[in-house]
Design a protein around this motif. Structure first.
Motif, PDB file in Angstrom:
ATOM      1  N   UNK A 283     -16.599  18.544  16.131  1.00 31.81           N
ATOM      2  CA  UNK A 283     -16.338  17.188  15.620  1.00 31.81           C
ATOM      3  C   UNK A 283     -17.189  16.810  14.418  1.00 31.81           C
ATOM      4  N   UNK A 284     -18.315  17.490  14.197  1.00 31.91           N
ATOM      5  CA  UNK A 284     -19.153  17.135  13.054  1.00 31.91           C
ATOM      6  C   UNK A 284     -18.398  17.304  11.744  1.00 31.91           C
ATOM      7  N   UNK A 285     -17.423  18.218  11.713  1.00 29.13           N
ATOM      8  CA  UNK A 285     -16.686  18.453  10.477  1.00 29.13           C
ATOM      9  C   UNK A 285     -15.790  17.278  10.097  1.00 29.13           C
ATOM     10  N   UNK A 286     -15.538  16.362  11.025  1.00 24.88           N
ATOM     11  CA  UNK A 286     -14.738  15.176  10.733  1.00 24.88           C
ATOM     12  C   UNK A 286     -15.565  14.060  10.112  1.00 24.88           C
ATOM     13  N   UNK A 287     -16.863  14.239  10.075  1.00 27.07           N
ATOM     14  CA  UNK A 287     -17.769  13.155   9.714  1.00 27.07           C
ATOM     15  C   UNK A 287     -17.485  12.559   8.340  1.00 27.07           C
ATOM     16  N   UNK A 288     -17.360  13.393   7.318  1.00 28.69           N
ATOM     17  CA  UNK A 288     -17.247  12.867   5.957  1.00 28.69           C
ATOM     18  C   UNK A 288     -15.942  12.131   5.716  1.00 28.69           C
ATOM     19  N   UNK A 289     -14.929  12.383   6.544  1.00 24.73           N
ATOM     20  CA  UNK A 289     -13.647  11.713   6.354  1.00 24.73           C
ATOM     21  C   UNK A 289     -13.401  10.600   7.365  1.00 24.73           C
ATOM     22  N   UNK A 290     -14.445  10.172   8.070  1.00 23.45           N
ATOM     23  CA  UNK A 290     -14.278   9.010   8.946  1.00 23.45           C
ATOM     24  C   UNK A 290     -13.919   7.795   8.093  1.00 23.45           C
ATOM     25  N   UNK A 291     -12.907   7.033   8.492  1.00 22.93           N
ATOM     26  CA  UNK A 291     -12.406   5.953   7.639  1.00 22.93           C
ATOM     27  C   UNK A 291     -13.410   4.845   7.380  1.00 22.93           C
ATOM     28  N   UNK A 292     -13.558   4.551   6.088  1.00 20.03           N
ATOM     29  CA  UNK A 292     -14.362   3.428   5.608  1.00 20.03           C
ATOM     30  C   UNK A 292     -15.841   3.517   6.020  1.00 20.03           C
ATOM     31  N   UNK A 293     -16.315   4.720   6.275  1.00 17.65           N
ATOM     32  CA  UNK A 293     -17.722   4.915   6.595  1.00 17.65           C
ATOM     33  C   UNK A 293     -18.544   5.094   5.327  1.00 17.65           C
ATOM     34  N   UNK A 294     -18.118   5.999   4.463  1.00 18.27           N
ATOM     35  CA  UNK A 294     -18.786   6.228   3.171  1.00 18.27           C
ATOM     36  C   UNK A 294     -17.717   6.155   2.095  1.00 18.27           C
ATOM     37  N   UNK A 295     -17.737   5.100   1.300  1.00 15.07           N
ATOM     38  CA  UNK A 295     -16.653   4.863   0.343  1.00 15.07           C
ATOM     39  C   UNK A 295     -17.124   4.826  -1.104  1.00 15.07           C
ATOM     40  N   UNK A 296     -18.382   5.167  -1.337  1.00 15.64           N
ATOM     41  CA  UNK A 296     -18.905   5.274  -2.702  1.00 15.64           C
ATOM     42  C   UNK A 296     -19.662   6.588  -2.798  1.00 15.64           C
ATOM     43  N   UNK A 297     -19.917   7.024  -4.028  1.00 15.54           N
ATOM     44  CA  UNK A 297     -20.649   8.275  -4.213  1.00 15.54           C
ATOM     45  C   UNK A 297     -22.041   8.190  -3.607  1.00 15.54           C
ATOM     46  N   UNK A 298     -22.701   7.044  -3.765  1.00 13.41           N
ATOM     47  CA  UNK A 298     -24.051   6.886  -3.216  1.00 13.41           C
ATOM     48  C   UNK A 298     -24.030   6.993  -1.693  1.00 13.41           C
ATOM     49  N   UNK A 299     -23.032   6.368  -1.065  1.00 18.78           N
ATOM     50  CA  UNK A 299     -22.923   6.444   0.393  1.00 18.78           C
ATOM     51  C   UNK A 299     -22.573   7.862   0.848  1.00 18.78           C
ATOM     52  N   UNK A 300     -21.676   8.507   0.119  1.00 17.21           N
ATOM     53  CA  UNK A 300     -21.286   9.876   0.476  1.00 17.21           C
ATOM     54  C   UNK A 300     -22.472  10.830   0.378  1.00 17.21           C
ATOM     55  N   UNK A 301     -23.309  10.643  -0.631  1.00 15.44           N
ATOM     56  CA  UNK A 301     -24.515  11.467  -0.774  1.00 15.44           C
ATOM     57  C   UNK A 301     -25.466  11.239   0.395  1.00 15.44           C
ATOM     58  N   UNK A 302     -25.648   9.980   0.765  1.00 17.52           N
ATOM     59  CA  UNK A 302     -26.564   9.662   1.865  1.00 17.52           C
ATOM     60  C   UNK A 302     -26.051  10.226   3.187  1.00 17.52           C
TER      61      UNK A 302
END
Length: 331
Positions: free
Chosen positions: A103-122
């Motif tokens: 399930x960890x592989x689903x993390x980056x595509x969880x809806x509306x969790x990280x929606x900017x480059x800064x959030x995606x990096x964090x």
């Protein structure tokens, strides 16, 4: 948490020559001696393909040959096994396509969790050790991570209200996206990107959840003239290597490859800063109408997405909760 080096990883993983021989005994197709093919299911010009091209350039004099469009029919979900078996030296996989493996592989595509480059990096900082560990379990070694521009909805007709999603034959790229869109009444189906073109051509798809980046966009605007900027997620792809080949390198060569991977990932994040605007310019030049969602549609999407995130956290257990806590605390 610090990123572990390839030298440290290859020193601790069971990859020696016997592993290569075992793969051959199992009947897996083995490449020619010394061949370093880096494979992805995405077309040339898409971010993962760009990552493999940049890695090949940065890793010289090691000769790496990028291969696009699912060589040998290998798509993201099957890529770790193909690399672990020695079919490719390096593989790229969309992380969400590996969700059935961990399930960890689903993390980056969880809806509306990280929606900017800064959030995606964090989020990546919080998740990288878990990605490394999960990939090691699959018998491969993480090299670099490729960010994607924001996900939206490509469609044959405009998507303006929640009602427009009901019954929509929609492609999603992971299980979480499928659950989210089905909760809103869409006939959502998880498909690899390679399967999308045929389904669009025969009319069995109305819409596609995707960023439509680079070469991928060219495949979509031929059939889908509308793009709704819902800011769904900024997912990642993972590039990983065959430990047997990494182990056959000298220590200096492995260190050089690690530097090349680090440089590649850094350059991809820099590219992301202008990529979305460039993609949208090309989309408009090719007749795509780009629209922002209305408040009711966005609210419905976020409500369904929030339920999907909670469901993921329950499935991922303590490890998933710790990653989310580290991300949300900014640590």
């Amino acid at each position: 948490m610090r990123r572990r080096s390839l030298i440290a990883l290859t020193a601790t993983m069971p990859f020696a020559a016997s592993a290569q021989q075992s793969g051959a005994q199992q009947g897996g197709a083995q490449p020619a001696a010394g061949a370093w093919t880096a494979a992805t299911e995405y077309p040339a010009g898409a971010m993962p393909a760009e990552g493999l091209v940049r890695l090949a350039e940065a890793a010289k004099p090691l000769v790496i040959t990028p291969a696009f469009d699912a060589p040998g029919g290998v798509r993201s979900a099957a890529m770790p096994r193909a690399v672990a078996e020695g079919r490719f030296a390096i593989g790229d996989a969309f992380a969400g396509a590996l969700g059935a493996l961990d399930p960890v592989f689903l993390l980056s595509s969880l809806p509306f969790l990280a929606t900017s480059a800064a959030e995606a990096k964090r989020l990546l900082v919080a998740a990288r050790p878990a990605y490394q560990e999960a990939l090691e379990t699959l018998g491969v070694t993480l090299l670099h991570v490729t960010p994607w521009p924001p996900t939206g909805i490509w469609s044959r007709r405009p998507i303006a209200t929640p009602a427009d999603l009901r019954g929509l034959k929609l492609r999603t790229y992971d299980a979480t996206g499928t659950e989210t869109m089905r909760a809103l009444g869409a006939a959502a189906e998880m498909l690899s990107f390679q399967a999308v073109a045929t389904r669009l051509a025969d009319g069995s798809l109305d819409a596609v959840l995707s960023s439509g980046d680079g070469g991928a966009g060219r495949r979509l605007w031929e059939h889908l003239p509308h793009f709704t900027e819902i800011g769904y997620a900024m997912p990642v792809s993972l590039a990983f290597g065959d430990p047997a080949r990494l182990g056959a390198l000298t220590e200096d060569q492995r260190a050089a490859l690690e530097r090349a991977a680090t440089r590649t990932e850094s350059s991809l994040w820099t590219l992301l800063e202008t990529r979305d605007a460039a993609n949208q310019q090309r989309m408009r030049e090719n007749g795509v109408t780009i629209a922002r969602p209305g408040a009711p549609l966005l609210a419905a999407l976020k409500e369904a997405g929030g339920a999907a995130v909670k469901a993921w956290e329950e499935k991922a257990g303590t490890a998933g909760s710790e990653i989310l806590a580290a991300y949300r605390s900014g640590g």
